[in-house]
Design a protein around this motif. Structure first.
Motif, PDB file in Angstrom:
ATOM      1  N   ALA A 103     -32.165  84.314 -23.446  1.00 15.67           N
ATOM      2  CA  ALA A 103     -33.517  83.764 -23.610  1.00 15.67           C
ATOM      3  C   ALA A 103     -33.527  82.261 -23.362  1.00 15.67           C
ATOM      4  O   ALA A 103     -34.457  81.735 -22.730  1.00 15.67           O
ATOM      5  CB  ALA A 103     -34.034  84.077 -25.017  1.00 15.67           C
ATOM      6  N   TYR A 104     -32.497  81.568 -23.835  1.00 17.38           N
ATOM      7  CA  TYR A 104     -32.419  80.122 -23.614  1.00 17.38           C
ATOM      8  C   TYR A 104     -32.288  79.802 -22.128  1.00 17.38           C
ATOM      9  O   TYR A 104     -32.981  78.911 -21.605  1.00 17.38           O
ATOM     10  CB  TYR A 104     -31.225  79.550 -24.382  1.00 17.38           C
ATOM     11  CG  TYR A 104     -30.924  78.108 -24.050  1.00 17.38           C
ATOM     12  CD1 TYR A 104     -31.712  77.072 -24.557  1.00 17.38           C
ATOM     13  CD2 TYR A 104     -29.857  77.770 -23.216  1.00 17.38           C
ATOM     14  CE1 TYR A 104     -31.440  75.750 -24.242  1.00 17.38           C
ATOM     15  CE2 TYR A 104     -29.576  76.453 -22.904  1.00 17.38           C
ATOM     16  CZ  TYR A 104     -30.380  75.447 -23.416  1.00 17.38           C
ATOM     17  OH  TYR A 104     -30.106  74.137 -23.093  1.00 17.38           O
ATOM     18  N   THR A 105     -31.407  80.506 -21.424  1.00 16.78           N
ATOM     19  CA  THR A 105     -31.242  80.280 -19.987  1.00 16.78           C
ATOM     20  C   THR A 105     -32.540  80.553 -19.246  1.00 16.78           C
ATOM     21  O   THR A 105     -32.902  79.831 -18.309  1.00 16.78           O
ATOM     22  CB  THR A 105     -30.115  81.177 -19.447  1.00 16.78           C
ATOM     23  OG1 THR A 105     -28.922  80.957 -20.202  1.00 16.78           O
ATOM     24  CG2 THR A 105     -29.849  80.880 -17.983  1.00 16.78           C
ATOM     25  N   GLU A 106     -33.263  81.591 -19.658  1.00 19.11           N
ATOM     26  CA  GLU A 106     -34.543  81.916 -19.020  1.00 19.11           C
ATOM     27  C   GLU A 106     -35.550  80.796 -19.236  1.00 19.11           C
ATOM     28  O   GLU A 106     -36.309  80.445 -18.322  1.00 19.11           O
ATOM     29  CB  GLU A 106     -35.085  83.228 -19.601  1.00 19.11           C
ATOM     30  CG  GLU A 106     -36.293  83.780 -18.884  1.00 19.11           C
ATOM     31  CD  GLU A 106     -35.944  84.455 -17.567  1.00 19.11           C
ATOM     32  OE1 GLU A 106     -36.861  84.631 -16.739  1.00 19.11           O
ATOM     33  OE2 GLU A 106     -34.762  84.799 -17.369  1.00 19.11           O
ATOM     34  N   MET A 107     -35.574  80.200 -20.420  1.00 22.01           N
ATOM     35  CA  MET A 107     -36.530  79.122 -20.687  1.00 22.01           C
ATOM     36  C   MET A 107     -36.132  77.829 -19.980  1.00 22.01           C
ATOM     37  O   MET A 107     -36.997  77.084 -19.527  1.00 22.01           O
ATOM     38  CB  MET A 107     -36.622  78.889 -22.199  1.00 22.01           C
ATOM     39  CG  MET A 107     -37.327  80.013 -22.953  1.00 22.01           C
ATOM     40  SD  MET A 107     -39.056  80.254 -22.449  1.00 22.01           S
ATOM     41  CE  MET A 107     -38.901  81.688 -21.364  1.00 22.01           C
ATOM     42  N   VAL A 108     -34.833  77.555 -19.883  1.00 24.33           N
ATOM     43  CA  VAL A 108     -34.399  76.393 -19.094  1.00 24.33           C
ATOM     44  C   VAL A 108     -34.828  76.561 -17.644  1.00 24.33           C
ATOM     45  O   VAL A 108     -35.329  75.632 -17.000  1.00 24.33           O
ATOM     46  CB  VAL A 108     -32.873  76.201 -19.201  1.00 24.33           C
ATOM     47  CG1 VAL A 108     -32.401  75.129 -18.227  1.00 24.33           C
ATOM     48  CG2 VAL A 108     -32.477  75.816 -20.612  1.00 24.33           C
ATOM     49  N   SER A 109     -34.647  77.771 -17.128  1.00 20.47           N
ATOM     50  CA  SER A 109     -35.053  78.054 -15.754  1.00 20.47           C
ATOM     51  C   SER A 109     -36.553  77.880 -15.569  1.00 20.47           C
ATOM     52  O   SER A 109     -37.000  77.392 -14.520  1.00 20.47           O
ATOM     53  CB  SER A 109     -34.641  79.478 -15.375  1.00 20.47           C
ATOM     54  OG  SER A 109     -35.091  79.823 -14.092  1.00 20.47           O
ATOM     55  N   SER A 110     -37.334  78.234 -16.569  1.00 18.00           N
ATOM     56  CA  SER A 110     -38.798  78.129 -16.459  1.00 18.00           C
ATOM     57  C   SER A 110     -39.261  76.684 -16.583  1.00 18.00           C
ATOM     58  O   SER A 110     -40.047  76.204 -15.766  1.00 18.00           O
ATOM     59  CB  SER A 110     -39.462  78.996 -17.536  1.00 18.00           C
ATOM     60  OG  SER A 110     -39.156  80.370 -17.359  1.00 18.00           O
ATOM     61  N   VAL A 111     -38.795  75.958 -17.598  1.00 24.12           N
ATOM     62  CA  VAL A 111     -39.305  74.611 -17.846  1.00 24.12           C
ATOM     63  C   VAL A 111     -38.851  73.633 -16.762  1.00 24.12           C
ATOM     64  O   VAL A 111     -39.532  72.639 -16.497  1.00 24.12           O
ATOM     65  CB  VAL A 111     -38.872  74.118 -19.243  1.00 24.12           C
ATOM     66  CG1 VAL A 111     -37.414  73.698 -19.265  1.00 24.12           C
ATOM     67  CG2 VAL A 111     -39.768  72.986 -19.725  1.00 24.12           C
ATOM     68  N   THR A 112     -37.714  73.907 -16.111  1.00 22.75           N
ATOM     69  CA  THR A 112     -37.281  73.060 -14.998  1.00 22.75           C
ATOM     70  C   THR A 112     -37.900  73.492 -13.681  1.00 22.75           C
ATOM     71  O   THR A 112     -37.561  72.930 -12.635  1.00 22.75           O
ATOM     72  CB  THR A 112     -35.751  73.088 -14.867  1.00 22.75           C
ATOM     73  OG1 THR A 112     -35.311  74.437 -14.686  1.00 22.75           O
ATOM     74  CG2 THR A 112     -35.086  72.497 -16.105  1.00 22.75           C
ATOM     75  N   THR A 113     -38.793  74.482 -13.709  1.00 20.18           N
ATOM     76  CA  THR A 113     -39.472  75.045 -12.534  1.00 20.18           C
ATOM     77  C   THR A 113     -38.475  75.632 -11.544  1.00 20.18           C
ATOM     78  O   THR A 113     -38.746  75.679 -10.343  1.00 20.18           O
ATOM     79  CB  THR A 113     -40.379  74.017 -11.830  1.00 20.18           C
ATOM     80  OG1 THR A 113     -39.595  73.041 -11.153  1.00 20.18           O
ATOM     81  CG2 THR A 113     -41.304  73.323 -12.817  1.00 20.18           C
TER      82      THR A 113
END
Length: 506
Positions: A103-113
């Motif tokens: 979940a953390y990796t997915e959110m890093v991927s999202s917030v960094t576009t």
């Protein structure tokens, strides 16, 4: 009220905004009677707001000076690295079938576009979780727009160092500081200026995709992903959308905003004359968007001279459109694949031209846009320098024909751009070797590294011979990938600027 809130550290303000944003997917899940997911987002939002208010109250009684540029740069780094820990909580609790690291990796991927997803099957995530991914990516794009002018520009970072007179990571001379607004006021003014444009463009694209036939949720996420250049999709890509080629044409027009800041603002003028026709970034971008598909298209005729295969007009147009849309998509680091991309591949005879897509993503879009990569302005600075050196080989005593700004880009700007290229190459080598040491083969390691550093997550699915399953990566590889995405979004020069002793002196 707004001025008072902005007096707090930027990372605390962003955490409060994130907590408030969690109530939107909570309401969406409640309407769809998905009560477990609704509770996950609602409880996380309440907990987050409580913590932000407690920290804010604890800091409100302390006398503090105004925040400086380096402190906001640190907050920006924390927004990409630490804030996803909070953003991942409702995603982890709502999905219930994955680890917190995923979940953390997915959110890093999202917030960094970046948009690289660990969940290849879109059906594994419900509409609410897809909406949260799209919202985080969209907010990350807005953060890039605002921080480019409010945080990176005063420090001459993020591409501004090519045209600035001061060194990267340093502010302007003391005389310029008296003319510039305070950092809090600058953030407020730029947000009020660019925020409505960003929201308005997203809403316009959403309505056009709705008219094209996409269902509301798909149209909304694709609209947010296009403006943020995140490439996030709830259906596996725009090629699976109901709007078809019509929707791609609309998205194509909005992806042009990633080629130059001058498409929506006038604070990064790099030419002597204003206007897109004089902007070097936009001109280089259009040249690549038109030139690369034409080369792929022309390659077909070399093979057809022997095979003598007939081609219909429809196939010709489909091949041209598939190449043009996909080239712009990866140049803007969005990563959407056209419905006709398969036709363009078959037409050119290259199979999967992953190397071309990797190169386009490395070049990236314009300075101060949501696009990643090394940026078109740096490529332009090196082009000017190379052309001038070739002229001097022929005429050693010649005088360069350019304005003062052009000379600045051609000399000091090219020097700084070359330093950035070397740092980018060193980062590319470091993360590639690190991923290889963690058990990945060379092709997968270099594709993952370029996808992370250029913030073009869909490269993991289309650039290699076989799609890379991020979910099967080891825990260490996921952490390395997350670090690469943060560095790719914030850029290596900004990371180096964080080691400035002035940041830690207070």
């Amino acid at each position: 009220m707004i001025a008072r809130l902005l007096s707090f550290p930027l990372i605390l303000v962003l955490a409060g905004i994130s907590a408030l944003a969690m109530f939107i997917p909570a309401l969406h899940a409640l309407v769809n009677e998905d009560h477990s997911v609704s509770r996950s987002f609602a409880y996380s939002g309440v907990l987050g707001m409580t913590l932000v208010m407690v920290i804010g109250l604890a800091m409100s009684g302390r006398q503090r000076g105004g925040t400086n540029e380096l402190q906001n740069l640190l907050s920006l780094f924390l927004a990409y690295s630490a804030l996803p820990l909070f953003l991942a909580v409702p995603f982890y609790e709502g999905l219930e079938t994955t680890s917190f690291l995923n979940a953390y990796t997915e959110m890093v991927s999202s917030v960094t576009t970046t948009g690289a997803t660990l969940f290849e099957d879109p059906k594994r995530l419900g509409d609410t979780l897809h909406l949260w991914r799209g919202m985080v990516g969209w907010a990350g794009g807005l953060l890039v727009w605002v921080s480019a002018s409010a945080v990176l520009a005063p420090l001459n970072l993020g591409g501004f160092e090519v045209t600035a007179s001061a060194e990267p990571g340093q502010g302007e001379p003391v005389t310029g500081r008296f003319e510039r607004a305070s950092m809090d006021k600058r953030i407020r003014q730029i947000t009020m200026q660019l925020g409505p444009i960003y929201v308005g463009l997203t809403a316009a694209l959403w309505i056009l995709l709705l008219i094209g036939g996409d269902r509301p949720m798909v149209a909304m996420i694709h609209a947010m992903s296009t403006l943020a250049t995140s490439g996030i999709s709830p259906i596996g890509g725009v090629q699976n959308g109901a709007s078809g080629v019509t929707g791609e044409m609309v998205i194509f027009l909005f992806m042009l905003f990633a080629l130059s800041r001058l498409t929506f603002s006038s604070d990064t003028i790099t030419a002597a004359r204003p206007g897109l026709n004089s902007d070097p970034e936009f001109r280089i971008g259009v040249l690549l968007v038109l030139g690369v598909p034409v080369l792929l298209f022309a390659r077909h005729w070399l093979g057809s001279l022997e095979l003598q295969e007939p081609a219909s007009v429809g196939m010709v147009l489909s091949a041209l459109w598939g190449g043009t849309f996909t080239v712009l998509s990866f140049l803007s680091t969005t990563g959407f694949e056209s419905t006709d991309w398969a036709v363009a591949r078959d037409w050119s005879g290259l199979g999967t031209p992953g190397l071309i897509l990797l190169g386009l993503s490395l070049v990236g879009g314009g300075v101060a846009t949501t696009a990643g990569g090394v940026k078109l302005l740096r490529v332009y600075a090196l082009y000017l320098n190379g052309r001038r050196e070739m002229e001097r080989l022929v005429h050693p005593s010649s005088v360069g024909r350019a304005s003062a700004g052009g000379r600045r880009i051609r000399r000091q700007g090219a020097f700084i751009a070359w330093i950035f290229f070397m740092l980018f190459a060193m980062s590319l080598a470091f993360f590639t070797v690190t991923l290889a040491l963690l058990g990945m083969d060379f092709e997968e390691a270099i594709v993952l590294t370029i996808a992370a550093l250029s913030t073009t997550g869909p490269l993991t699915q289309v650039a290699a011979e076989q799609p890379i399953n991020l979910l099967q990566l080891s825990a260490a590889a996921k952490l390395v990938l997350s670090a690469a995405m943060v560095i790719g979004r914030l850029e290596t020069l900004a990371i180096i600027a964080l080691f400035n002793p002035g940041l830690w002196r207070d």
